[in-house]
Design a protein around this motif. Sequence first.
Motif, PDB file in Angstrom:
ATOM      1  N   THR A 491       0.827  -1.206   0.000  1.00  0.00           N
ATOM      2  CA  THR A 491       0.000   0.000   0.000  1.00  0.00           C
ATOM      3  C   THR A 491       0.861   1.255   0.000  1.00  0.00           C
ATOM      4  O   THR A 491       0.591   2.223  -0.728  1.00  0.00           O
ATOM      5  CB  THR A 491      -0.920  -0.002   1.229  1.00  0.00           C
ATOM      6  N   LEU A 492       1.918   1.240   0.794  1.00  0.00           N
ATOM      7  CA  LEU A 492       2.786   2.409   0.880  1.00  0.00           C
ATOM      8  C   LEU A 492       3.476   2.672  -0.458  1.00  0.00           C
ATOM      9  O   LEU A 492       3.516   3.810  -0.941  1.00  0.00           O
ATOM     10  CB  LEU A 492       3.806   2.204   1.988  1.00  0.00           C
ATOM     11  N   VAL A 493       4.028   1.636  -1.085  1.00  0.00           N
ATOM     12  CA  VAL A 493       4.727   1.802  -2.350  1.00  0.00           C
ATOM     13  C   VAL A 493       3.764   2.268  -3.450  1.00  0.00           C
ATOM     14  O   VAL A 493       4.071   3.179  -4.231  1.00  0.00           O
ATOM     15  CB  VAL A 493       5.433   0.496  -2.757  1.00  0.00           C
ATOM     16  N   ASP A 494       2.582   1.654  -3.502  1.00  0.00           N
ATOM     17  CA  ASP A 494       1.603   2.042  -4.516  1.00  0.00           C
ATOM     18  C   ASP A 494       1.179   3.494  -4.349  1.00  0.00           C
ATOM     19  O   ASP A 494       0.980   4.216  -5.336  1.00  0.00           O
ATOM     20  CB  ASP A 494       0.375   1.135  -4.463  1.00  0.00           C
ATOM     21  N   ARG A 495       1.061   3.942  -3.111  1.00  0.00           N
ATOM     22  CA  ARG A 495       0.658   5.324  -2.875  1.00  0.00           C
ATOM     23  C   ARG A 495       1.723   6.293  -3.395  1.00  0.00           C
ATOM     24  O   ARG A 495       1.414   7.285  -4.054  1.00  0.00           O
ATOM     25  CB  ARG A 495       0.403   5.560  -1.387  1.00  0.00           C
ATOM     26  N   VAL A 496       2.971   6.007  -3.080  1.00  0.00           N
ATOM     27  CA  VAL A 496       4.043   6.908  -3.521  1.00  0.00           C
ATOM     28  C   VAL A 496       4.123   6.933  -5.052  1.00  0.00           C
ATOM     29  O   VAL A 496       4.246   8.003  -5.665  1.00  0.00           O
ATOM     30  CB  VAL A 496       5.384   6.489  -2.909  1.00  0.00           C
ATOM     31  N   LEU A 497       4.039   5.757  -5.712  1.00  0.00           N
ATOM     32  CA  LEU A 497       4.078   5.722  -7.170  1.00  0.00           C
ATOM     33  C   LEU A 497       2.920   6.510  -7.771  1.00  0.00           C
ATOM     34  O   LEU A 497       3.091   7.248  -8.767  1.00  0.00           O
ATOM     35  CB  LEU A 497       4.030   4.280  -7.672  1.00  0.00           C
ATOM     36  N   HIS A 498       1.740   6.372  -7.183  1.00  0.00           N
ATOM     37  CA  HIS A 498       0.569   7.094  -7.696  1.00  0.00           C
ATOM     38  C   HIS A 498       0.771   8.599  -7.581  1.00  0.00           C
ATOM     39  O   HIS A 498       0.464   9.360  -8.524  1.00  0.00           O
ATOM     40  CB  HIS A 498      -0.676   6.649  -6.923  1.00  0.00           C
ATOM     41  N   LEU A 499       1.284   9.055  -6.439  1.00  0.00           N
ATOM     42  CA  LEU A 499       1.509  10.487  -6.257  1.00  0.00           C
ATOM     43  C   LEU A 499       2.570  11.013  -7.219  1.00  0.00           C
ATOM     44  O   LEU A 499       2.443  12.122  -7.754  1.00  0.00           O
ATOM     45  CB  LEU A 499       1.926  10.763  -4.811  1.00  0.00           C
ATOM     46  N   VAL A 500       3.616  10.238  -7.457  1.00  0.00           N
ATOM     47  CA  VAL A 500       4.653  10.664  -8.405  1.00  0.00           C
ATOM     48  C   VAL A 500       4.082  10.736  -9.821  1.00  0.00           C
ATOM     49  O   VAL A 500       4.354  11.692 -10.575  1.00  0.00           O
ATOM     50  CB  VAL A 500       5.861   9.715  -8.347  1.00  0.00           C
ATOM     51  N   ASP A 501       3.281   9.741 -10.201  1.00  0.00           N
ATOM     52  CA  ASP A 501       2.669   9.761 -11.533  1.00  0.00           C
ATOM     53  C   ASP A 501       1.766  10.980 -11.698  1.00  0.00           C
ATOM     54  O   ASP A 501       1.771  11.649 -12.741  1.00  0.00           O
ATOM     55  CB  ASP A 501       1.862   8.486 -11.772  1.00  0.00           C
ATOM     56  N   GLU A 502       0.964  11.275 -10.661  1.00  0.00           N
ATOM     57  CA  GLU A 502       0.098  12.450 -10.713  1.00  0.00           C
ATOM     58  C   GLU A 502       0.925  13.732 -10.811  1.00  0.00           C
ATOM     59  O   GLU A 502       0.585  14.656 -11.558  1.00  0.00           O
ATOM     60  CB  GLU A 502      -0.793  12.519  -9.476  1.00  0.00           C
ATOM     61  N   TRP A 503       2.020  13.798 -10.066  1.00  0.00           N
ATOM     62  CA  TRP A 503       2.858  14.985 -10.056  1.00  0.00           C
ATOM     63  C   TRP A 503       3.478  15.221 -11.443  1.00  0.00           C
ATOM     64  O   TRP A 503       3.530  16.361 -11.915  1.00  0.00           O
ATOM     65  CB  TRP A 503       3.953  14.806  -9.007  1.00  0.00           C
ATOM     66  N   CYS A 504       3.914  14.156 -12.090  1.00  0.00           N
ATOM     67  CA  CYS A 504       4.541  14.304 -13.414  1.00  0.00           C
ATOM     68  C   CYS A 504       3.516  14.594 -14.505  1.00  0.00           C
ATOM     69  O   CYS A 504       3.866  15.169 -15.542  1.00  0.00           O
ATOM     70  CB  CYS A 504       5.324  13.040 -13.769  1.00  0.00           C
ATOM     71  N   GLY A 505       2.270  14.185 -14.292  1.00  0.00           N
ATOM     72  CA  GLY A 505       1.224  14.489 -15.261  1.00  0.00           C
ATOM     73  C   GLY A 505       1.463  13.896 -16.639  1.00  0.00           C
ATOM     74  O   GLY A 505       1.110  14.483 -17.657  1.00  0.00           O
ATOM     75  N   GLY A 506       2.074  12.731 -16.696  1.00  0.00           N
ATOM     76  CA  GLY A 506       2.323  12.075 -17.977  1.00  0.00           C
ATOM     77  C   GLY A 506       3.599  12.503 -18.658  1.00  0.00           C
ATOM     78  O   GLY A 506       3.935  11.990 -19.728  1.00  0.00           O
ATOM     79  N   HIS A 507       4.347  13.455 -18.086  1.00  0.00           N
ATOM     80  CA  HIS A 507       5.604  13.891 -18.687  1.00  0.00           C
ATOM     81  C   HIS A 507       6.723  12.903 -18.347  1.00  0.00           C
ATOM     82  O   HIS A 507       6.622  12.109 -17.398  1.00  0.00           O
ATOM     83  CB  HIS A 507       5.970  15.293 -18.204  1.00  0.00           C
ATOM     84  N   ARG A 508       7.813  13.014 -19.104  1.00  0.00           N
ATOM     85  CA  ARG A 508       8.955  12.146 -18.857  1.00  0.00           C
ATOM     86  C   ARG A 508       9.550  12.426 -17.486  1.00  0.00           C
ATOM     87  O   ARG A 508       9.519  13.546 -16.989  1.00  0.00           O
ATOM     88  CB  ARG A 508      10.031  12.365 -19.928  1.00  0.00           C
ATOM     89  N   HIS A 509      10.115  11.386 -16.910  1.00  0.00           N
ATOM     90  CA  HIS A 509      10.780  11.524 -15.617  1.00  0.00           C
ATOM     91  C   HIS A 509      11.956  10.551 -15.583  1.00  0.00           C
ATOM     92  O   HIS A 509      12.128   9.728 -16.489  1.00  0.00           O
ATOM     93  CB  HIS A 509       9.810  11.218 -14.470  1.00  0.00           C
ATOM     94  N   ASP A 510      12.763  10.666 -14.556  1.00  0.00           N
ATOM     95  CA  ASP A 510      13.890   9.752 -14.403  1.00  0.00           C
ATOM     96  C   ASP A 510      13.375   8.383 -13.971  1.00  0.00           C
ATOM     97  O   ASP A 510      12.204   8.223 -13.584  1.00  0.00           O
ATOM     98  CB  ASP A 510      14.855  10.323 -13.353  1.00  0.00           C
TER      99      ASP A 510
END
Length: 523
Positions: A491-510
Amino acid sequence: MDPELALELLDGLAEAVLITDSVGQVVLVNATAAALLPELHPGVGLPGSPVAMLAEAYATGADHVDGEHRDRRLRGVRRPLAGDRSAWYVRDVTDDHRHAEALRTERGRTDFLAQAGRRLGLALQRDQALRAAATLPVPYLADLALVVYLPTGTVEYQPQWIRHVGHEPTLGATDWDAVSALPGLVEALDGEAGVPRPWPAGERDGAGPLLPDDLGPAATLLVSPMPGAGRTAGALVLVRAGAREGFDRRDVEVAREFAARAGAAMATAQLYDEQAHLARVLQNSLLPPDLPAVDGVRLAGGYRAAGDSLRIGGDFYDVLPTDGGALFALGDVSGKGVGAAVLTGRVRQSLQTLRLVEHRPRELLGLLDRALLDIPDAARRGQFTTLLLGTLRPEPDGGLRVRVAGGGHPAPLLVDGAGTVTPVQVGGMPVGAVPGARFDETEVRLRPGELLLARTDGVTEARGGPSGTEMFGERRLHRALAEAAGSAPTTLVDRVLHLVDEWCGGHRHDDVAMLAAGPAAGG
């Protein structure tokens, strides 16, 4: 003006001139008109005359004339004269018309090749290239197009074909008897170009599997090889039905050019298919593994690659069961894409081998460092990795003892049940960067309900937000972990990944990798 002088002046004109009276009777013709329109001479009336286009123009009152007469293309105008008379000026534009038609035809051929080139260039898979090669020539070049080719990567050496006759293409396989029965096909598959030839129904015995049943009794056949990369990619068969003219010299040139482009597209698509297959094999071997079940330990991993096409990169994690616990690793190889992924594979393979002779994290880091430095720099291109390497040891009271060594990697984060997030400082130098690197080690004990999260800097350095350039940062990461305190590692890992995906908004990331571990009891 003297009528004889006027007629002499008219005879010097390059266009036909006729003068008609008020009832359409010809009263004068110049020399050009006498040659171009011998049916018309003084005393002949336009109404009902054999020059149909002039008769029609007179009857309808049209001022312009454009039509065929005696296999010549004529174009003219009528001008009113005094006394209800009319002057007709007619020019022979046959050559101009032929030149214009030839130019239109040539432009059409150029446009066809340009559009075909674009379509073929977009065919990144062999099936797409084959479909394009069979469908594009119809109806422009032929009434039927057939591509015969030999499949690659199979044991059977059976010819395959795809055929298009203006509706959905059909596919199939045939034998060499049918291929031999189609004139010039065997030679084209060997790279030899044929010439157009009549192909009456009586000569088609044996080639039936390659042809539709409703092909007319008379046809013209053109077979062209399709050059590939070092070998013939296939053969293009074009058929024009009996109602259509055969292939002229320029048609043959265009067909040959199209066949060459289609063959190149098929070869390129084949190469792309092979590269994609190799990439999938590489991807499957380098993607983070399914985490093993370890008694007394709860584990969860998360991964995002920076690349748009391959889901592999330079961030990785791994968990290897050991007697009484497990060995874990989480690292970040310098660089991105396939180059970083290759070194990632070397690091993981080296760890799996070195753990057979050493279990202590710091000492194991030292061995890995020496192994990476022994790789020739031309193969490694100066790459290195930051790494957290540790052991997980469940304790009888339900706790989990974690001993972790650091190689220049961001500190892992301890999340307790109350939501407090504490970095576990480890330190150390990057692995495989410089000879004589020093590595540090620390130990932490996790109580039930507590988790330790190791992550790469792709989490905190992910850019997005309102401006699209702001980093996700440590503060947002700590807040996300605090809000998920007491949750299971997944649950913790999925939450962090979801927040990072939302933050990037579909843009490229490292690249992003995370590994969370905690005691199996509680939480």
